[in-house]
Scaffold this motif. Structure first.
Motif, PDB file in Angstrom:
ATOM      1  N   LYS A  45     -12.442   3.247  -4.961  1.00  9.28           N
ATOM      2  CA  LYS A  45     -12.370   3.504  -6.283  1.00  9.28           C
ATOM      3  C   LYS A  45     -11.241   3.555  -7.134  1.00  9.28           C
ATOM      4  CE  LYS A  45     -16.536   6.409  -5.562  1.00  9.28           C
ATOM      5  NZ  LYS A  45     -17.227   7.669  -5.870  1.00  9.28           N
ATOM      6  N   ARG A  46      -9.886   3.744  -6.346  1.00  5.58           N
ATOM      7  CA  ARG A  46      -8.636   3.869  -7.043  1.00  5.58           C
ATOM      8  C   ARG A  46      -7.531   3.490  -6.276  1.00  5.58           C
ATOM      9  NH1 ARG A  46      -7.042   7.438 -11.043  1.00  5.58           N
ATOM     10  NH2 ARG A  46      -8.787   8.833 -10.881  1.00  5.58           N
ATOM     11  N   ASP A  47      -6.808   2.562  -6.647  1.00  3.60           N
ATOM     12  CA  ASP A  47      -5.436   2.519  -5.951  1.00  3.60           C
ATOM     13  C   ASP A  47      -4.496   3.213  -6.438  1.00  3.60           C
ATOM     14  OD1 ASP A  47      -6.863   0.327  -4.561  1.00  3.60           O
ATOM     15  OD2 ASP A  47      -5.591  -1.255  -5.180  1.00  3.60           O
ATOM     16  N   VAL A  48      -3.540   3.819  -5.496  1.00  4.07           N
ATOM     17  CA  VAL A  48      -2.356   4.554  -5.911  1.00  4.07           C
ATOM     18  C   VAL A  48      -1.150   4.260  -5.331  1.00  4.07           C
ATOM     19  CG1 VAL A  48      -1.606   6.885  -5.739  1.00  4.07           C
ATOM     20  CG2 VAL A  48      -3.869   6.631  -5.697  1.00  4.07           C
ATOM     21  N   LEU A  49      -0.080   3.460  -6.049  1.00  5.59           N
ATOM     22  CA  LEU A  49       1.041   2.959  -5.741  1.00  5.59           C
ATOM     23  C   LEU A  49       2.022   4.159  -5.913  1.00  5.59           C
ATOM     24  CD1 LEU A  49       0.573  -0.223  -7.720  1.00  5.59           C
ATOM     25  CD2 LEU A  49       0.155   0.215  -5.313  1.00  5.59           C
ATOM     26  N   VAL A  50       2.740   4.083  -4.894  1.00  6.80           N
ATOM     27  CA  VAL A  50       3.885   5.132  -4.618  1.00  6.80           C
ATOM     28  C   VAL A  50       5.215   4.479  -4.464  1.00  6.80           C
ATOM     29  CG1 VAL A  50       4.982   6.954  -3.217  1.00  6.80           C
ATOM     30  CG2 VAL A  50       2.444   6.926  -3.654  1.00  6.80           C
ATOM     31  N   ALA A  51       6.197   4.771  -5.544  1.00  8.97           N
ATOM     32  CA  ALA A  51       7.589   4.476  -5.470  1.00  8.97           C
ATOM     33  C   ALA A  51       8.475   5.501  -4.651  1.00  8.97           C
ATOM     34  CB  ALA A  51       8.181   4.295  -6.878  1.00  8.97           C
ATOM     35  N   THR A  52       9.419   4.806  -3.850  1.00  4.42           N
ATOM     36  CA  THR A  52      10.112   5.475  -3.039  1.00  4.42           C
ATOM     37  C   THR A  52      11.594   4.890  -3.003  1.00  4.42           C
ATOM     38  OG1 THR A  52       9.918   4.416  -1.000  1.00  4.42           O
ATOM     39  CG2 THR A  52       8.573   6.319  -1.395  1.00  4.42           C
ATOM     40  N   VAL A  53      12.680   5.873  -3.000  1.00  5.76           N
ATOM     41  CA  VAL A  53      14.315   5.378  -2.877  1.00  5.76           C
ATOM     42  C   VAL A  53      14.406   5.895  -1.340  1.00  5.76           C
ATOM     43  CG1 VAL A  53      16.331   5.648  -3.884  1.00  5.76           C
ATOM     44  CG2 VAL A  53      14.407   5.147  -5.394  1.00  5.76           C
ATOM     45  N   ASP A  54      15.022   5.282  -0.735  1.00  2.00           N
ATOM     46  CA  ASP A  54      15.493   5.801   0.501  1.00  2.00           C
ATOM     47  C   ASP A  54      14.238   6.680   1.376  1.00  2.00           C
ATOM     48  OD1 ASP A  54      17.915   4.455   0.401  1.00  2.00           O
ATOM     49  OD2 ASP A  54      18.841   6.509  -0.746  1.00  2.00           O
ATOM     50  N   ASP A  55      13.013   6.180   1.066  1.00  2.00           N
ATOM     51  CA  ASP A  55      12.160   6.902   1.678  1.00  2.00           C
ATOM     52  C   ASP A  55      11.903   8.212   1.046  1.00  2.00           C
ATOM     53  OD1 ASP A  55      11.219   4.632   3.477  1.00  2.00           O
ATOM     54  OD2 ASP A  55      12.871   5.373   5.061  1.00  2.00           O
ATOM     55  N   GLN A  56      12.065   8.630  -0.079  1.00  2.00           N
ATOM     56  CA  GLN A  56      11.898   9.630  -0.751  1.00  2.00           C
ATOM     57  C   GLN A  56      11.169   9.372  -1.966  1.00  2.00           C
ATOM     58  OE1 GLN A  56      13.033  12.819   0.551  1.00  2.00           O
ATOM     59  NE2 GLN A  56      13.562  11.429   2.168  1.00  2.00           N
ATOM     60  N   PHE A  57       9.949  10.057  -2.031  1.00  2.00           N
ATOM     61  CA  PHE A  57       9.229   9.955  -3.458  1.00  2.00           C
ATOM     62  C   PHE A  57       9.780  10.126  -4.545  1.00  2.00           C
ATOM     63  CE2 PHE A  57       6.904  12.142  -6.644  1.00  2.00           C
ATOM     64  CZ  PHE A  57       5.969  11.138  -6.738  1.00  2.00           C
ATOM     65  N   VAL A  58       9.462   9.120  -5.396  1.00  2.00           N
ATOM     66  CA  VAL A  58      10.155   9.223  -6.602  1.00  2.00           C
ATOM     67  C   VAL A  58       9.222   9.002  -8.075  1.00  2.00           C
ATOM     68  CG1 VAL A  58      12.405   8.729  -5.802  1.00  2.00           C
ATOM     69  CG2 VAL A  58      11.014   6.880  -6.823  1.00  2.00           C
ATOM     70  N   GLY A  59       7.978   8.342  -7.748  1.00  2.00           N
ATOM     71  CA  GLY A  59       7.048   8.008  -8.792  1.00  2.00           C
ATOM     72  C   GLY A  59       5.892   7.652  -8.036  1.00  2.00           C
ATOM     73  N   TYR A  60       4.718   7.375  -9.233  1.00  2.00           N
ATOM     74  CA  TYR A  60       3.593   6.842  -8.728  1.00  2.00           C
ATOM     75  C   TYR A  60       2.679   6.380  -9.736  1.00  2.00           C
ATOM     76  CZ  TYR A  60       0.914  10.744 -10.244  1.00  2.00           C
ATOM     77  OH  TYR A  60       0.597  11.861 -10.980  1.00  2.00           O
ATOM     78  N   VAL A  61       1.601   5.374  -9.804  1.00  2.00           N
ATOM     79  CA  VAL A  61       0.870   4.995 -10.886  1.00  2.00           C
ATOM     80  C   VAL A  61      -0.445   4.861 -10.025  1.00  2.00           C
ATOM     81  CG1 VAL A  61       1.425   2.513 -10.558  1.00  2.00           C
ATOM     82  CG2 VAL A  61       0.524   3.569 -12.522  1.00  2.00           C
ATOM     83  N   THR A  62      -1.555   5.021 -10.710  1.00  2.00           N
ATOM     84  CA  THR A  62      -2.991   4.774 -10.186  1.00  2.00           C
ATOM     85  C   THR A  62      -3.609   3.761 -10.893  1.00  2.00           C
ATOM     86  OG1 THR A  62      -4.478   6.431 -11.291  1.00  2.00           O
ATOM     87  CG2 THR A  62      -2.897   7.385  -9.490  1.00  2.00           C
ATOM     88  N   VAL A  63      -4.393   3.054 -10.403  1.00  2.00           N
ATOM     89  CA  VAL A  63      -5.447   2.151 -10.978  1.00  2.00           C
ATOM     90  C   VAL A  63      -6.928   2.463 -10.648  1.00  2.00           C
ATOM     91  CG1 VAL A  63      -6.489  -0.289 -10.932  1.00  2.00           C
ATOM     92  CG2 VAL A  63      -4.032   0.092 -10.784  1.00  2.00           C
ATOM     93  N   ARG A  64      -7.518   3.127 -11.656  1.00  2.00           N
ATOM     94  CA  ARG A  64      -9.173   3.443 -11.433  1.00  2.00           C
ATOM     95  C   ARG A  64      -9.754   1.924 -11.672  1.00  2.00           C
ATOM     96  NH1 ARG A  64     -12.373   6.952  -9.370  1.00  2.00           N
ATOM     97  NH2 ARG A  64     -14.263   7.358 -10.407  1.00  2.00           N
ATOM     98  N   TRP A  65     -10.445   1.849 -10.700  1.00  2.00           N
ATOM     99  CA  TRP A  65     -11.297   0.383 -10.920  1.00  2.00           C
ATOM    100  C   TRP A  65     -12.508   0.472 -11.896  1.00  2.00           C
ATOM    101  CZ3 TRP A  65      -8.478  -3.385  -9.934  1.00  2.00           C
ATOM    102  CH2 TRP A  65      -7.356  -3.306  -9.073  1.00  2.00           C
ATOM    103  N   GLU A  66     -13.080   1.504 -11.991  1.00  2.00           N
ATOM    104  CA  GLU A  66     -14.259   1.695 -12.939  1.00  2.00           C
ATOM    105  C   GLU A  66     -13.622   2.942 -13.962  1.00  2.00           C
ATOM    106  OE1 GLU A  66     -18.176   1.474 -11.925  1.00  2.00           O
ATOM    107  OE2 GLU A  66     -17.859   0.196 -10.482  1.00  2.00           O
ATOM    108  N   SER A  67     -13.381   2.566 -15.065  1.00  2.00           N
ATOM    109  CA  SER A  67     -12.818   3.598 -16.267  1.00  2.00           C
ATOM    110  C   SER A  67     -14.196   4.338 -16.547  1.00  2.00           C
ATOM    111  CB  SER A  67     -12.101   3.073 -17.070  1.00  2.00           C
ATOM    112  OG  SER A  67     -11.703   3.884 -18.279  1.00  2.00           O
ATOM    113  N   ALA A  68     -13.998   5.560 -17.070  1.00  2.00           N
ATOM    114  CA  ALA A  68     -14.780   6.414 -17.494  1.00  2.00           C
ATOM    115  C   ALA A  68     -14.650   6.124 -19.136  1.00  2.00           C
ATOM    116  CB  ALA A  68     -14.553   8.085 -17.533  1.00  2.00           C
TER     117      ALA A  68
END
Length: 167
Positions: A45-68
């Protein structure tokens, strides 16, 4: 992708790490939010993309495949980069990755943006990336705000945009 960061899918163990990173800067982003995202990702239902720097979390964004709000048009939602990592191309990389995923399934993507100053950078970024208002005006919790109506300017107040992903 620019050197210095990586983008990958959300995985087990990330919810606690992400929530803690936002708690450390005073933002209320509970573990259960990311656990729900992980379950939605596993269900397709959703993809979640995570950004890392040196394997440490720094950000994310999600894609909701069917939007309310948009219905069958996928919607980019909940886009965040930790403040110390902004203005390094990581946000653009996350948006590129999200748009690329959406383009595999849809010719159009939607996104909403808040209206107060904390969203100023996002507002400008979306316009520069080719997003245009969908023409339905101010929304509050995905409902149109009629002329003359008063609403609270918080995270529920949004202007919604779309972008064509194919020329």
């Amino acid at each position: 992708m620019a050197a210095g960061y990586a983008i990958r899918a959300l995985r087990d163990g990330d919810p606690e790490v992400i929530s803690a990173a936002f708690t450390a800067i005073g933002w209320d982003k509970p573990v259960r939010q990311y656990e729900a995202y992980l379950a939605e990702q596993q269900a397709g239902k959703r993809d979640v993309l995570v950004a890392t720097v040196d394997d440490q979390f720094v950000g994310y964004v999600t894609v909701r495949w069917e939007s309310a709000y948009f219905g069958a048009i996928p919607e980019i939602q909940d886009f965040n980069v930790l403040p110390p990592y902004r203005r390094r191309g990581i946000g653009s990389g996350l948006m590129d990755a999200a748009e690329s995923r959406v383009a595999e399934r849809s010719a159009v993507v939607g996104i909403g943006v808040g209206l107060y100053v904390d969203y100023g950078t996002a507002q400008r970024m979306y316009v520069r990336r080719g997003y245009i208002p969908d023409g339905r005006g101010l929304m509050y919790d995905n409902q149109p705000v009629p002329p003359g109506e008063t609403v609270r300017n918080d995270d529920g107040a949004n202007l919604m945009f779309t972008k064509s992903l194919r020329t």
